[in-house]
Design a protein around this motif. Structure first.
Motif, PDB file in Angstrom:
ATOM      1  N   THR A   1       0.834  -1.209   0.000  1.00  0.00           N
ATOM      2  CA  THR A   1       0.000   0.000   0.000  1.00  0.00           C
ATOM      3  C   THR A   1       0.866   1.256   0.000  1.00  0.00           C
ATOM      4  O   THR A   1       0.598   2.215  -0.735  1.00  0.00           O
ATOM      5  N   ALA A   2       1.906   1.260   0.818  1.00  0.00           N
ATOM      6  CA  ALA A   2       2.796   2.420   0.869  1.00  0.00           C
ATOM      7  C   ALA A   2       3.529   2.597  -0.455  1.00  0.00           C
ATOM      8  O   ALA A   2       3.760   3.723  -0.908  1.00  0.00           O
TER       9      ALA A   2
ATOM     10  N   GLY B   1       1.266   4.313  -2.695  1.00  0.00           N
ATOM     11  CA  GLY B   1       1.202   5.730  -2.349  1.00  0.00           C
ATOM     12  C   GLY B   1       2.358   6.510  -2.941  1.00  0.00           C
ATOM     13  O   GLY B   1       2.175   7.613  -3.470  1.00  0.00           O
TER      14      GLY B   1
ATOM     15  N   LEU C   1       1.901  13.528   0.226  1.00  0.00           N
ATOM     16  CA  LEU C   1       1.726  12.209   0.831  1.00  0.00           C
ATOM     17  C   LEU C   1       2.011  12.261   2.323  1.00  0.00           C
ATOM     18  O   LEU C   1       3.021  12.834   2.747  1.00  0.00           O
TER      19      LEU C   1
ATOM     20  N   LEU D   1      -2.937  12.111  -0.278  1.00  0.00           N
ATOM     21  CA  LEU D   1      -2.766  10.708   0.108  1.00  0.00           C
ATOM     22  C   LEU D   1      -2.392  10.624   1.579  1.00  0.00           C
ATOM     23  O   LEU D   1      -1.435  11.273   2.015  1.00  0.00           O
ATOM     24  N   ARG D   2      -3.131   9.821   2.344  1.00  0.00           N
ATOM     25  CA  ARG D   2      -2.801   9.572   3.748  1.00  0.00           C
ATOM     26  C   ARG D   2      -2.805   8.050   3.924  1.00  0.00           C
ATOM     27  O   ARG D   2      -3.859   7.421   4.057  1.00  0.00           O
ATOM     28  N   VAL D   3      -1.599   7.492   3.916  1.00  0.00           N
ATOM     29  CA  VAL D   3      -1.422   6.046   3.788  1.00  0.00           C
ATOM     30  C   VAL D   3      -0.937   5.448   5.102  1.00  0.00           C
ATOM     31  O   VAL D   3       0.005   5.966   5.719  1.00  0.00           O
TER      32      VAL D   3
ATOM     33  N   VAL E   1      -6.767  11.915  -7.051  1.00  0.00           N
ATOM     34  CA  VAL E   1      -6.055  10.657  -6.829  1.00  0.00           C
ATOM     35  C   VAL E   1      -6.640   9.556  -7.707  1.00  0.00           C
ATOM     36  O   VAL E   1      -5.897   8.745  -8.285  1.00  0.00           O
TER      37      VAL E   1
ATOM     38  N   LEU F   1      -7.175   5.350   0.474  1.00  0.00           N
ATOM     39  CA  LEU F   1      -5.872   5.978   0.687  1.00  0.00           C
ATOM     40  C   LEU F   1      -5.995   7.315   1.396  1.00  0.00           C
ATOM     41  O   LEU F   1      -5.125   8.175   1.283  1.00  0.00           O
ATOM     42  N   ARG F   2      -7.088   7.518   2.136  1.00  0.00           N
ATOM     43  CA  ARG F   2      -7.283   8.729   2.935  1.00  0.00           C
ATOM     44  C   ARG F   2      -7.546   8.320   4.394  1.00  0.00           C
ATOM     45  O   ARG F   2      -8.644   8.484   4.924  1.00  0.00           O
TER      46      ARG F   2
END
Length: 451
Positions: free
Chosen positions: A146-147, A150, A161, A331-333, A416, A441-442
């Motif tokens: 996932t990262a 991102g 990010l 993006l907040r991963v 996004v 991704l938020r």
């Protein structure tokens, strides 16, 4: 003068530093003043100094010393020949004045102006492609799918990010690999980044020109001035200008002073920072990709179910982060600690070179379609370049009605989603799958992971 075997005039000397509205300060004026005295005393022909600028500091032994900020000074006089110390030649040449001449001593300059010797020609500048720069490889990161996505999205669409995860999960390691996924700087950005670094007195890369996207990683204890630039005596670029064209990585985001973080909001929107002081004003470039990293909660988090924070501690932790600033992160991963099998496994993930191919293709697709990256899409153009399918529209409507998305958040989710579609080479309407992935991704700070 005496150390160089030159005669100092036995008379009163008045230096006229007109015009008065242009600030003139610093040792960079030494060489120009010395040549002016020699020309006025008849030791140097006036014709030899016509249409020539002189930049350099003089030592007591007559040697020419390099000066800080030579590139911006020379850029102001591209229409004339320029004489600089040998150590300033690389940054002087990238500004491309009419010609660049170098010398190592005052006596050498005088002899060249009098025709007694030829100007020395330093070794030619190395081309961009001949300068080898080693960047950290994404293949070093184990797991973290996932990262990784991102990072790929941040590079493809220019999205800011935020990495949220416990200590030791690899947030810093991931952020350090983002510059390798960005394309080399274009001519204008490279020149601006080089001039900023020159003005800050920092060393330049081989060849003199900054072509690789920089990454700046300031400590959370830095001051407001160190972040945005300024100073009482001489205006100097801050971290946001030194990150121009690259990445500004703020580790332990919650430890930065709130006023320092809030000062980022205007540069993030406009790409420049405007400095105003009592005796000077300046507009400096500051277009960068912001990457933040923070723990999910005060105790640091860890595996789901291991959080020991109570609700009041989580609430206090959330208040450290300004809502308007968090809104700037598309993006907040969540970054989870990798599993033992991932760390000890024999198979590495995709390398930077492999991911860069997809990133470049996605960026080219966005530029060809709309002339800019997806992160720069505004409300007036989002419907044209990121149309929604009916299912995607219903999903967004449901999230807005439930209060999960604000108007600004809605726009950022669509940006996004557009980047996700570009990475998949999808040019049609955004589907509910693209929107659902963008919503996933938020993540939010200060939410206790469920076991």
């Amino acid at each position: 003068f005496v150390s160089s075997g030159l005669e100092w005039p036995a008379r009163r000397i008045t230096m006229n530093l007109a015009p008065s509205d242009v600030r003139k300060v610093g040792s960079s004026l030494d060489l120009a003043i010395a040549i002016a005295v020699l020309a006025a005393n008849g030791k140097v022909p006036l014709a030899s100094v016509a249409n020539t600028a002189f930049v350099g500091e003089l030592g007591l032994d007559g040697r020419l010393r390099a000066v800080v900020g030579a590139a911006p000074m020379i850029a102001a006089r591209r229409d004339v020949d320029v004489v600089v110390p040998t150590d300033n030649w690389a940054e002087a040449s990238i500004v491309r004045p009419r010609s660049v001449r170098v010398a190592s001593t005052l006596l050498e300059v005088v002899e060249c102006l009098n025709g007694a010797r030829e100007w020395t020609c330093p070794e030619g500048a190395r081309s961009r492609d001949s300068v080898a720069v080693v960047v950290p490889d994404l293949a070093d990161v184990r797991g973290q799918e996932t990262a990784r996505l991102g990072l790929e999205l941040a590079a493809s669409g220019g999205h800011h990010l935020l990495l949220i995860g416990p200590p030791g999960s690899g947030k810093t390691m991931l952020a350090q690999r983002l510059p390798g996924l960005l394309p080399r700087l274009d001519d204008d950005t490279a020149l601006a980044a080089t001039m900023v670094r020159s003005a800050a007195g920092e060393s330049l890369p081989p060849g003199g020109l900054v072509t690789i996207p920089p990454i700046r990683m300031p400590h959370h204890s830095l001051s407001h001035i160190a972040m945005v630039g300024g100073g009482s005596g001489v205006l100097r670029p801050g971290e946001i200008s030194l990150a121009h064209g690259g990445v500004l990585f703020l580790d332990e985001l919650g430890e930065f002073a709130p006023s320092t973080l809030d000062a980022l909001r205007q540069p993030l929107e406009e790409g420049v920072v405007r400095l105003s002081r009592a005796n000077a004003t300046a507009t400096l470039p500051a277009r960068f990709t912001l990457v933040g990293a923070t723990n999910p909660c005060p105790c640091g988090g860890g595996p789901p179910g291991s959080c020991s924070c109570d609700d009041s501690a989580l609430a206090r932790y959330r208040r450290r982060f300004s809502g308007p600033l968090l809104d700037r992160f598309d993006l907040r991963v969540v970054v989870q600690s990798p599993e033992a099998d991932e760390l000890l496994g024999q198979f590495a993930g995709e390398s930077t070179a492999e991911v860069l191919v997809r990133v470049q293709a996605a960026r080219e697709r966005a530029i060809e379609r709309q002339g800019r990256l997806n992160a720069a899409l505004d409300a007036s153009s989002i419907d044209e370049h990121a149309p929604l399918s009916e299912a995607a529209r219903r999903l967004l409507r449901d999230n807005v009605e439930r209060g999960r998305l604000s108007g600004r958040g809605l726009l950022r989710v669509r940006r996004v989603a557009r980047s996700l579609a570009d990475l998949a080479a999808h040019d049609g309407e955004l589907t509910d799958h693209h929107i659902a992935a963008a919503l996933a991704l938020r993540s939010h700070i200060g939410v206790r992971p469920r076991p």
